[in-house]
Design an enzyme around this catalytic site. Sequence first.
Site: not given
Lengths: 556, 556
Positions: A196, A369
Amino acid sequence: MAKKASRLRIIPLGGLDGIGKNMTVLEYGDDMIVIDAGIMFPDDDHPGVDLILPDFSYIVKRQEKLRAIVITHGHEDHTGALPYLLKTLDRRVPVLGTKLTLGLIRGKLEEHKLKKVELQEIQGGSHKSVGPFSFDFFAVNHSIPDGVGVFVRTPAGNVVHTGDFKLDQTPIDGRLVDYGALTKFCEIGVDLLMSDSTNAETPGVTRSEASVGPALRDIIANAEHRVIAASFSSHIHRVQQICDAAVAAGRKVVVAGRSMITNMRIARELGYLVIDDSDIIEASEASALPPDKVLVMCTGSQGEPLSALARMANGDHKTVKVERGDTVVIAATPVPGNEKAVNRIINRLAKAGATVAHRGTVHVHVSGHGASEELKLMLNLVRPRFFMPIHGETRHLVAHGLLAEAVRVPKENVFVLGNGDCLELSKSGARIAESVEHGVVYVDGLGVGDVGQVVLRDRRVLAQDGIATLVVTIDGQTGRLASDPELITRGLAFGPEENDLLAEAQARIVRTLAKTYNGGATDQAVIKKAMRDSLSQLLWERTRSRPMIIPVIVEV
Amino acid sequence: MAKKASRLRIIPLGGLDGIGKNMTVLEYGDDMIVIDAGIMFPDDDHPGVDLILPDFSYIVKRQEKLRAIVITHGHEDHTGALPYLLKTLDRRVPVLGTKLTLGLIRGKLEEHKLKKVELQEIQGGSHKSVGPFSFDFFAVNHSIPDGVGVFVRTPAGNVVHTGDFKLDQTPIDGRLVDYGALTKFCEIGVDLLMSDSTNAETPGVTRSEASVGPALRDIIANAEHRVIAASFSSHIHRVQQICDAAVAAGRKVVVAGRSMITNMRIARELGYLVIDDSDIIEASEASALPPDKVLVMCTGSQGEPLSALARMANGDHKTVKVERGDTVVIAATPVPGNEKAVNRIINRLAKAGATVAHRGTVHVHVSGHGASEELKLMLNLVRPRFFMPIHGETRHLVAHGLLAEAVRVPKENVFVLGNGDCLELSKSGARIAESVEHGVVYVDGLGVGDVGQVVLRDRRVLAQDGIATLVVTIDGQTGRLASDPELITRGLAFGPEENDLLAEAQARIVRTLAKTYNGGATDQAVIKKAMRDSLSQLLWERTRSRPMIIPVIVEV
């Protein structure tokens, strides 16, 4: 045949050109799996478009090979394309996900009247084999509970796909990232890490979800009137923290907004959200309580014009209206592109007399994130031979690639690819193979794929300069004008001299037609072009704009 | 008459509904002045609009009273409407501004072919009297040099208007805010303070412009290849710091982008920007130098698609192309609404192989507006009786009002107003009088005021759902259809069944027309409505969209 199967093909079909529509294909010989099937939300560049799907023709054309669809977590940018993909497939393919992920998917499938989907529940620590693919799922933290990454082993190489993740040392549910599993994968050998990239440009570490608790508790405990809290409805841990703070402050919780109602119900049923029935009340009951005993938990943190918060701010929500003295907490950050919509709502709330707490004024939001230190740690935990940054815009992928180099992944082993690119893994190494069919499909109204680039370009021109339709009637026998040309315009900028302009346009068209007629032109295409050029020229001279011009010839 | 003149009317015509188009009228009996005449840049909600002006009809209708236009600084949201206002006025009105402000205005007036404007130069510390108005100008810091605020004395009361400001303790030019003047105004007595609200929600103090120097110097000194630096062309001190860093690192400066070239020229001529002729080179000369000896100073920090930086990133700038290894510094922050455009450029630059330094990764930008501690200090320096927050969205004005209450301005003395509202000051106090004519005027192409709300609404519908033009030819004698109905569409979402739909539309229209004909309807408006309703219904059923429908009846 054996030779053909000695390669693992990894094809990201989406997620490498921006945040959204994540979808990755892993193909080994006659077997194939898909990881995630997400949508992207359109922006102002896509007028009238509701959703954007990755073009999954590559999968559909090879559907006989498709063994499973793995969904890493329940966000729409990972699940939203699933109903469209399943509807397009002619065969049943199992969908693998954790309990909450499947719970959220189930609701979506019902909306699409998809009843016979085979959902297989997995969890962090689960192992599963499908054809030549062997899956080990591992827990990760994110802005939705129950997320996983997956370690995929094949005869041609092993891949770690992180899904979306952060490394939260104090997660609300106590469910830590499975560091032990990651180091075990490292020991077994990870050929490729796909990780990611959303926050790859952000230095340091993303703060823990728990860190927003104190600000939420402080605001909710000290508000003198009602509190209205907006957040993402799937951000169950944020919702949990807000509900906990409300209960601790002696407030009852009213739930508003369709997706908030749905997701809170699912999360409570499945045990991911814990709040007593007695602490949740209907909006109608709230009016009987003093305002400082009420908290409204609602949707609208992105400024969506039809959301509960927007309706409350505008005074057209059916049960709740923002009043002077209310405190509104926007416990989220605007997704890029939504800044202005959120801003608009904050202004409306301020006008209505509410105090607005948002990420610009208090610490009520953290990202889901991992930032660059976490991304480097992930690289160091699994120590992959090759690295492919995923989930991000080019800038994020590039930054993530540099992070990999910083932890000593050789530069030539870092693959910053685009959607549709194909990386082939084999025992002898990795190489970029030919790209496959890819792209985007727009969903609009009831239709999938009805809106194409031409339609969007037309809409942009229409929005910019408007449209002028020019109708002329021609006598089929003589080829001459049978009545006055008619000009109908919409969205054009006209000055006070408008009538002049219309009359002049008519006169010019009559001259133009006489010229083409005298020139012997009878082809409608030629005459239409002359009409278009003549009018376009006039409008440019007089208004400095280039509206779309539609010439219509009616033959009588 | 004497009675009428005993009141000072303060009317903000713009700047109270967002950042931009600042304009304030001060009216005392038969005399009037205007402070600032700015524009606002349109956003996606205003397709095809180039500029937004405040509606200044109130001024134009009373122009015989207008004694002066005061411009506080050279930004377009304070100067951009000036050419339009001057063109509309029938008489010459002096424009007051500082040297740099007038230098920048002069260029704009030339573009508009306005030659006979009387420009009167003032500076911080200047005093001037115009009719019953007495002006004392005071220096302020902002993101453009040579900004001033103004203390306006009238027989009915005294007003401090701050313009845009921050309190920079280490300004690049050493020109401090004139604290002595402010406390002197306080001593004389300030009835009303009008103060910049842009950063009223931001806690603390805005950092000094000097604070971005170290990061700029570090990046520019250590870049191994060429450096391309983008900033606002009017932000002369930022440009100065970048040029200084370039020269210190032994780099020559190439200037690119129309407004950067113009503004750097003006600023150098007037002595606001200091860089040796020998340190500035043409783009053509740069190719002869090693890349690490070159810095390109350019426009495009807002992602404007036609700016120098955008063209360089896309490879279509005529002299400079971004290359692998280049370092791009975006030394600015996106104005709200420009985030996506800036993001797009950063992605293109990353794709081209450049390293991009921006405010998300390094400290290369500070705001030009004071934060809440500075705003409170301003209130405490002038200690006004009444307070009106200006220059901001509702949220900012409301927040600024609360700051005033925090420094003990009585709540009832704080006036959070809107554009066109009128505050009347007299010896007996302040009161809100009736609002005046106000609004916005759109400038599009060559025209001012040609685009109205109807046009914008039409454009939004066109952008969202497209347009369908339906042409029928009717025999004037019999009232019956003379040929097949013709349907022309643009921007509509059609599925694979498109031809079906067209045929069905034709059939329906034929039926509809037969019905209206049999019903005896001959009024074109009635027939058109029936056509529109029938087609709209069909399109909604089949595509779930509501395009604009234009029925055209041609009688032959």
